[in-house]
Design an enzyme around this catalytic site. Structure first.
Site, PDB file in Angstrom:
ATOM      1  N   GLY A 149       0.869  -1.230  -0.113  1.00  8.16           N
ATOM      2  CA  GLY A 149       0.147   0.006  -0.231  1.00  8.16           C
ATOM      3  C   GLY A 149       0.669   1.271  -0.148  1.00  8.16           C
ATOM      4  N   SER A 150       2.209   1.168  -0.419  1.00  9.30           N
ATOM      5  CA  SER A 150       2.908   2.468  -0.404  1.00  9.30           C
ATOM      6  C   SER A 150       2.277   3.394  -1.485  1.00  9.30           C
ATOM      7  CB  SER A 150       4.349   2.062  -0.749  1.00  9.30           C
ATOM      8  OG  SER A 150       4.518   1.541  -2.046  1.00  9.30           O
ATOM      9  N   ASN A 151       1.589   2.901  -2.632  1.00  4.55           N
ATOM     10  CA  ASN A 151       1.032   3.866  -3.467  1.00  4.55           C
ATOM     11  C   ASN A 151      -0.187   4.388  -2.973  1.00  4.55           C
ATOM     12  OD1 ASN A 151       2.437   4.059  -6.330  1.00  4.55           O
ATOM     13  ND2 ASN A 151       2.733   1.930  -5.688  1.00  4.55           N
ATOM     14  N   HIS A 211       1.431   0.339 -13.387  1.00  6.38           N
ATOM     15  CA  HIS A 211       2.294  -0.761 -13.511  1.00  6.38           C
ATOM     16  C   HIS A 211       3.823  -0.547 -13.585  1.00  6.38           C
ATOM     17  CE1 HIS A 211       3.164  -5.032 -14.769  1.00  6.38           C
ATOM     18  NE2 HIS A 211       4.191  -4.125 -15.807  1.00  6.38           N
ATOM     19  N   MET A 246      -3.822  -6.928  -7.050  1.00  5.76           N
ATOM     20  CA  MET A 246      -3.114  -8.115  -7.781  1.00  5.76           C
ATOM     21  C   MET A 246      -3.948  -9.221  -8.672  1.00  5.76           C
ATOM     22  SD  MET A 246      -0.163  -6.812  -7.464  1.00  5.76           S
ATOM     23  CE  MET A 246       1.219  -7.600  -7.797  1.00  5.76           C
ATOM     24  N   LYS A 255     -16.318 -15.519  -9.701  1.00  5.57           N
ATOM     25  CA  LYS A 255     -15.814 -14.215  -9.551  1.00  5.57           C
ATOM     26  C   LYS A 255     -16.720 -13.291 -10.013  1.00  5.57           C
ATOM     27  CE  LYS A 255     -12.026 -11.632 -12.062  1.00  5.57           C
ATOM     28  NZ  LYS A 255     -10.735 -11.897 -12.555  1.00  5.57           N
TER      29      LYS A 255
HETATM   30  C1  GRF Z   1       3.748  -1.241  -7.263  1.00  8.26           C
HETATM   31  O1  GRF Z   1       4.851  -1.498  -7.745  1.00  8.26           O
HETATM   32  C2  GRF Z   1       2.584  -1.155  -8.555  1.00  8.26           C
HETATM   33  O2  GRF Z   1       3.236  -0.533  -9.715  1.00  8.26           O
HETATM   34  C3  GRF Z   1       2.278  -2.648  -8.819  1.00  8.26           C
HETATM   35  O3  GRF Z   1       2.165  -3.286  -7.484  1.00  8.26           O
HETATM   36  C4  GRF Z   1       3.273  -2.447  -6.605  1.00  8.26           C
HETATM   37  C5  GRF Z   1       2.244  -2.240  -5.249  1.00  8.26           C
HETATM   38  O4  GRF Z   1       3.139  -1.665  -4.555  1.00  8.26           O
HETATM   39  N1  GRF Z   1       1.058  -2.768  -9.313  1.00  8.26           N
HETATM   40  P1  GRF Z   1       2.364  -0.831  -3.303  1.00  8.26           P
HETATM   41  O5  GRF Z   1       1.380  -2.031  -2.593  1.00  8.26           O
HETATM   42  O6  GRF Z   1       1.550   0.269  -3.727  1.00  8.26           O
HETATM   43  O7  GRF Z   1       3.567  -0.542  -2.115  1.00  8.26           O
END
Ligand code: GRF
Length: 194
Positions: A11-13, A108, A89, A64
């Site tokens: 979840g860093s993004n 991505h 994912m 699903k």
């Molecule tokens: C990121 O590298 C994003 O590009 C990919 O999954 C990763 C997620 O990282 N789709 P985080 O959970 O946001 O740390």
């Protein structure tokens, strides 16, 4: 503008986007975090930020389509404008895509169309290419194939390790994703008012 963020892991993004909302860089509200993994660290991050969390797994459903129908119901109930996939994912199926295809954005960690799939950073590193990067794109029914919104390059230097490359990519992601979302939301708000 009401955002739902989908994430499965660290979840860093998500955190970077939440900080950009808080600072006013992104003119929107994060209405909810959805996670398909109840124990993911992103769930703790959202709780700490007092962002509502919804978490359930496809395993809780018979199919699903039923899993996605439940998500769709929640998104419609909350009148979500834009879905942001930040490390979600799973492949989005037709139930969600039919309603949200032009309102669903993914990040991505490669320069698409190169290195799609689950291991974008590692695949680029192992291929020994000179540069890779980050792509932000709309979601379609393929794996990381939707229309590209923005890309930023990251050079792979001779002394890079997989870990150092991952760090470089994540640093780019944490700036690029909020700034592109801010622009996209501003454009959409302009369109709605004209
Ligand atoms: C990121 O590298 C994003 O590009 C990919 O999954 C990763 C997620 O990282 N789709 P985080 O959970 O946001 O740390």
């Amino acid at each position: 503008m009401k955002l739902a963020i989908f994430a499965s892991g660290n979840g860093s993004n998500f955190q970077a986007i939440a900080e950009a909302v808080k600072s006013g860089e992104i003119d929107a509200e994060i209405t909810l975090l959805f996670s398909d993994k109840k124990d993911a660290y992103v769930v703790q991050r959202a709780k700490a930020l007092q962002i509502p969390v919804i978490a359930f797994s496809p395993k809780d459903f018979d199919s699903k389509a039923m899993y996605e129908a439940e998500i769709l119901h929640l998104l419609e109930e909350e009148q979500i404008d834009l879905v942001v996939l930040a490390g979600y994912m799973r492949i989005i199926g037709p139930t969600l895509l039919e309603v949200f295809s032009n309102r669903m954005v993914n990040i991505h960690p490669s320069l698409l169309p190169n290195f799609p799939g689950l291991n974008g950073i590692k695949d680029a590193f192992c291929a020994k290419v000179a540069e890779t990067g980050v792509t932000i794109h709309y979601v379609d029914d393929g794996v990381d194939t939707g229309p590209i919104i923005a890309q930023e390059k990251v050079m792979i230097e001779g002394n890079d390790t997989l870990a150092s490359l991952e760090e470089k990519i994540h640093n780019v992601e944490h700036k690029l994703f909020p700034s592109i979302l801010a622009k996209l939301i501003k454009t959409r708000q302009g369109e709605n008012h004209s």
